[in-house]
Design a protein around this motif. Structure first.
Motif, PDB file in Angstrom:
ATOM      1  N   LEU A   1       0.582  -8.546   2.024  1.00  0.00           N
ATOM      2  CA  LEU A   1       1.885  -8.406   2.678  1.00  0.00           C
ATOM      3  C   LEU A   1       2.542  -7.069   2.340  1.00  0.00           C
ATOM      4  CD1 LEU A   1       4.123  -9.508   4.421  1.00  0.00           C
ATOM      5  CD2 LEU A   1       5.014 -10.765   2.440  1.00  0.00           C
ATOM      6  N   ALA A   2       2.421  -6.612   1.086  1.00  0.00           N
ATOM      7  CA  ALA A   2       3.049  -5.350   0.679  1.00  0.00           C
ATOM      8  C   ALA A   2       2.497  -4.179   1.496  1.00  0.00           C
ATOM      9  CB  ALA A   2       2.831  -5.117  -0.814  1.00  0.00           C
ATOM     10  N   GLU A   3       1.162  -4.089   1.555  1.00  0.00           N
ATOM     11  CA  GLU A   3       0.548  -2.997   2.306  1.00  0.00           C
ATOM     12  C   GLU A   3       0.903  -3.062   3.784  1.00  0.00           C
ATOM     13  OE1 GLU A   3      -0.931  -4.965   0.218  1.00  0.00           O
ATOM     14  OE2 GLU A   3      -2.015  -3.786  -1.289  1.00  0.00           O
ATOM     15  N   ARG A   4       0.936  -4.272   4.331  1.00  0.00           N
ATOM     16  CA  ARG A   4       1.243  -4.425   5.755  1.00  0.00           C
ATOM     17  C   ARG A   4       2.667  -3.948   6.053  1.00  0.00           C
ATOM     18  NH1 ARG A   4      -1.356  -7.521   9.761  1.00  0.00           N
ATOM     19  NH2 ARG A   4       0.028  -8.149  11.474  1.00  0.00           N
ATOM     20  N   CYS A   5       3.620  -4.299   5.183  1.00  0.00           N
ATOM     21  CA  CYS A   5       5.014  -3.858   5.380  1.00  0.00           C
ATOM     22  C   CYS A   5       5.121  -2.339   5.337  1.00  0.00           C
ATOM     23  CB  CYS A   5       5.913  -4.468   4.298  1.00  0.00           C
ATOM     24  SG  CYS A   5       6.240  -6.234   4.488  1.00  0.00           S
ATOM     25  N   ILE A   6       4.485  -1.716   4.334  1.00  0.00           N
ATOM     26  CA  ILE A   6       4.571  -0.258   4.180  1.00  0.00           C
ATOM     27  C   ILE A   6       3.904   0.450   5.359  1.00  0.00           C
ATOM     28  CG2 ILE A   6       3.814   1.689   2.764  1.00  0.00           C
ATOM     29  CD1 ILE A   6       4.107  -0.164   0.318  1.00  0.00           C
ATOM     30  N   ASN A   7       2.722  -0.012   5.736  1.00  0.00           N
ATOM     31  CA  ASN A   7       1.982   0.652   6.820  1.00  0.00           C
ATOM     32  C   ASN A   7       2.704   0.531   8.155  1.00  0.00           C
ATOM     33  OD1 ASN A   7      -0.016   1.383   5.014  1.00  0.00           O
ATOM     34  ND2 ASN A   7      -1.317  -0.382   5.488  1.00  0.00           N
ATOM     35  N   GLU A   8       3.229  -0.652   8.454  1.00  0.00           N
ATOM     36  CA  GLU A   8       3.919  -0.844   9.734  1.00  0.00           C
ATOM     37  C   GLU A   8       5.240  -0.072   9.773  1.00  0.00           C
ATOM     38  OE1 GLU A   8       2.720  -2.023  12.329  1.00  0.00           O
ATOM     39  OE2 GLU A   8       0.977  -3.126  11.609  1.00  0.00           O
ATOM     40  N   ALA A   9       5.929   0.007   8.621  1.00  0.00           N
ATOM     41  CA  ALA A   9       7.180   0.772   8.563  1.00  0.00           C
ATOM     42  C   ALA A   9       6.915   2.249   8.829  1.00  0.00           C
ATOM     43  CB  ALA A   9       7.853   0.586   7.207  1.00  0.00           C
ATOM     44  N   ARG A  10       5.852   2.776   8.225  1.00  0.00           N
ATOM     45  CA  ARG A  10       5.517   4.186   8.438  1.00  0.00           C
ATOM     46  C   ARG A  10       5.079   4.432   9.879  1.00  0.00           C
ATOM     47  NH1 ARG A  10       2.246   5.340   2.753  1.00  0.00           N
ATOM     48  NH2 ARG A  10       4.105   5.499   1.433  1.00  0.00           N
ATOM     49  N   SER A  11       4.363   3.475  10.447  1.00  0.00           N
ATOM     50  CA  SER A  11       3.934   3.609  11.836  1.00  0.00           C
ATOM     51  C   SER A  11       5.138   3.715  12.768  1.00  0.00           C
ATOM     52  CB  SER A  11       3.070   2.406  12.230  1.00  0.00           C
ATOM     53  OG  SER A  11       2.719   2.448  13.594  1.00  0.00           O
ATOM     54  N   LEU A  12       6.157   2.878  12.529  1.00  0.00           N
ATOM     55  CA  LEU A  12       7.378   2.958  13.335  1.00  0.00           C
ATOM     56  C   LEU A  12       8.084   4.294  13.138  1.00  0.00           C
ATOM     57  CD1 LEU A  12       8.840  -0.660  12.878  1.00  0.00           C
ATOM     58  CD2 LEU A  12       8.112   0.377  15.036  1.00  0.00           C
ATOM     59  N   ALA A  13       8.097   4.761  11.875  1.00  0.00           N
ATOM     60  CA  ALA A  13       8.765   6.040  11.583  1.00  0.00           C
ATOM     61  C   ALA A  13       8.049   7.191  12.282  1.00  0.00           C
ATOM     62  CB  ALA A  13       8.807   6.263  10.080  1.00  0.00           C
ATOM     63  N   TYR A  14       6.713   7.176  12.283  1.00  0.00           N
ATOM     64  CA  TYR A  14       5.954   8.244  12.939  1.00  0.00           C
ATOM     65  C   TYR A  14       6.222   8.260  14.442  1.00  0.00           C
ATOM     66  CZ  TYR A  14       3.277   8.703   8.595  1.00  0.00           C
ATOM     67  OH  TYR A  14       2.916   8.902   7.289  1.00  0.00           O
ATOM     68  N   LYS A  15       6.543   7.107  15.003  1.00  0.00           N
ATOM     69  CA  LYS A  15       6.834   7.018  16.436  1.00  0.00           C
ATOM     70  C   LYS A  15       8.312   7.271  16.745  1.00  0.00           C
ATOM     71  CE  LYS A  15       3.118   3.704  17.316  1.00  0.00           C
ATOM     72  NZ  LYS A  15       2.787   2.323  17.746  1.00  0.00           N
ATOM     73  N   ASN A  16       9.058   7.685  15.703  1.00  0.00           N
ATOM     74  CA  ASN A  16      10.484   7.973  15.851  1.00  0.00           C
ATOM     75  C   ASN A  16      11.259   6.752  16.356  1.00  0.00           C
ATOM     76  OD1 ASN A  16      12.709   9.649  15.599  1.00  0.00           O
ATOM     77  ND2 ASN A  16      12.569  10.382  17.718  1.00  0.00           N
ATOM     78  N   GLU A  17      10.926   5.586  15.815  1.00  0.00           N
ATOM     79  CA  GLU A  17      11.601   4.352  16.198  1.00  0.00           C
ATOM     80  C   GLU A  17      12.492   3.826  15.078  1.00  0.00           C
ATOM     81  OE1 GLU A  17       9.364   1.332  18.210  1.00  0.00           O
ATOM     82  OE2 GLU A  17       7.843   2.756  18.879  1.00  0.00           O
ATOM     83  N   VAL A  18      13.096   4.745  14.338  1.00  0.00           N
ATOM     84  CA  VAL A  18      14.011   4.362  13.268  1.00  0.00           C
ATOM     85  C   VAL A  18      15.416   4.303  13.848  1.00  0.00           C
ATOM     86  CG1 VAL A  18      14.915   4.919  10.992  1.00  0.00           C
ATOM     87  CG2 VAL A  18      12.533   5.475  11.566  1.00  0.00           C
TER      88      VAL A  18
END
Length: 454
Positions: A310-327
């Motif tokens: 769960l920890a890795e999934r949260c971090i990876n998905e959060a970064r993926s959203l950030a890279y797509k400028n969806e913050v």
């Protein structure tokens, strides 16, 4: 005013001459927000007798891992105005935990009050026998049940669904003459009812768990006749508030038929002063934790809550959203949608994200929970005050009126819970752009009981 004093005097006189024992009914609640279904529940209890009603209520954050829409003192005041007599706060350590741990913490604190004889909870099915049968097993799991549960979890099922399937496998029903546990535990209220019953058997608590039929419907209602029969759930009401939050008129109109007048007025005032809180208000905080401060999370997967990837999934998905400028303000819920899967329910993900903000190590469950910590009093009626005053010597835990009372706690674990409560309240206040440290200044509310026609 005269009527209220007459009732109080009569209640005192009955206790004094022995015609009425000191007893009360308990409810564990969130009131997020307080709606017509909650009012109906309080009226049902009043119809069963005139015993005082004691609430254990979540504070600034709730069991689903989301902020309470209204401030905890506002919700406590609404509860007293609509028939409750005492409102205590569930420590945040339990209030934002899994259903089982939430139930244990709330019930252990409620059990400290000697006058609480029964605890009522809502239930979709009211299948008392089936739920009690399962609760007795879950309180003392045997090897056969553990084996069936492990088998279900190994197939990637979430814990609630795995529990339901394991119970069906354990209590075989070849004739099919009763509902399966997968059917019974499909509603959130039945899941919590089972958790309360399990906690009662596990800790051998004296009071009874009583089920009240939940007259609710989580969906939309499109007719006046439907509104008179069913009550929309708090989740559905929160969705309406969020969807119509651009206009005060639209906000109030969307929930006009779902809230008692006082609750509707509280929502209106909170909207006007920008005091309503939703999960979207946590978006920038969780972005900061997962994307800008990730080095502090390196050992996160060693904690029980974040294991199984769960920890890795949260971090990876959060970064993926950030890279797509969806913050943006929807970042929190976007992340929940992307992380949730067959193994992780959305509720579990929301709790995990909230705990990241407040400090994940503070939410590690006690290995052997045997005690409550303190009773944080939020509000009371005159009858509640009298009941508390008369029973004070027989209550084993300190009653906390203001945060300054926490310094008298002797138990180190209870102190850590108290620090978390203060931090959680300060976070909610900061999100509302209000001065922090309110718990040091605010005393318990003393309010008149509601008239019966509210």
């Amino acid at each position: 005013m005269i009527e209220e004093y007459c009732k109080l005097f009569t209640s005192k006189l009955q206790i004094f001459i022995g015609k009425k024992s000191m007893r009360a009914s308990g409810i564990i609640c969130e009131y997020n927000p307080f709606h017509n279904g909650h009012l109906a529940q309080l009226r049902m209890l009043r119809a069963l007798g005139d015993d005082p009603i004691v609430l254990m209520m979540s504070g600034p954050f709730c069991q689903r891992g989301i902020p309470a829409v209204l401030d905890k003192f506002e919700r406590a005041a609404l509860a007293i105005r609509h028939g409750a007599d005492l409102v205590f706060e569930i420590p945040c350590h339990f209030a934002t935990a899994s259903a089982d741990y939430f139930a244990e913490g709330a019930l252990l604190h409620l059990a400290v009050l000697p006058f609480v004889e029964r605890v009522y909870c809502g239930s979709e099915s009211c299948a008392d026998d089936a739920l009690n049968r399962a609760a007795r097993l879950l309180a003392n799991e045997d090897d056969l049940y553990r084996e069936k549960l492990r088998d279900c979890l190994s197939r990637g099922l979430s814990y609630p669904r795995a529990t339901a399937e394991a119970l069906d496998a354990y209590f075989a029903n070849p004739e099919g003459d009763r509902k399966t546990y997968q059917e019974l535990l499909g509603g959130g209220n039945d899941l919590l009812a089972l958790a309360y019953m399990r906690a009662r058997y596990k800790h051998q608590l004296d009071f009874e768990i009583k089920l009240l039929k939940r007259l609710g419907n989580s969906g939309e209602r499109d007719s006046e006749s439907a509104r008179s029969v069913a009550y929309r759930s708090a989740s559905a009401i929160r969705r309406e508030l969020l969807a119509s939050s651009q206009s005060m008129a639209a906000t109030l109109e969307s929930v006009y038929h779902d809230l008692p007048p006082l609750s509707l007025a509280s929502i209106g005032l909170a909207f006007q002063s920008k005091q309503l809180l939703f999960s979207r208000d946590l978006s920038l905080l969780i972005y900061d934790r997962l994307c800008l401060d990730a080095r502090r999370l390196e050992d996160l997967n060693t904690l029980p809550e974040y294991q199984d990837g769960l920890a890795e999934r949260c971090i990876n998905e959060a970064r993926s959203l950030a890279y797509k400028n969806e913050v943006d303000e929807e970042f929190f819920e976007k992340l929940v949608e992307r992380v949730a899967c067959k193994s992780y329910t959305k509720t579990r993900v929301r709790r995990a994200l909230l705990h990241l903000i407040l400090g994940p190590r503070r939410f590690i469950p006690e290995t052997k929970l045997e005690r409550a910590g303190y009773l944080r009093l939020l509000a009371m009626s005159r009858r509640g005050q009298y009941l508390l005053k008369r029973s004070k010597k027989s209550i084993s835990l300190p009653i906390i009126g203001q945060a300054s009372d926490f310094k008298n706690l002797q138990d180190e674990v209870a102190k850590s819970w108290a620090e978390l409560d203060l931090d959680a309240d300060n976070l909610a206040l900061a999100l509302r752009k209000r001065a922090i440290g309110r718990d040091y200044r605010q005393t318990p509310l003393m309010l008149k009981a509601a008239k019966r026609d509210l």
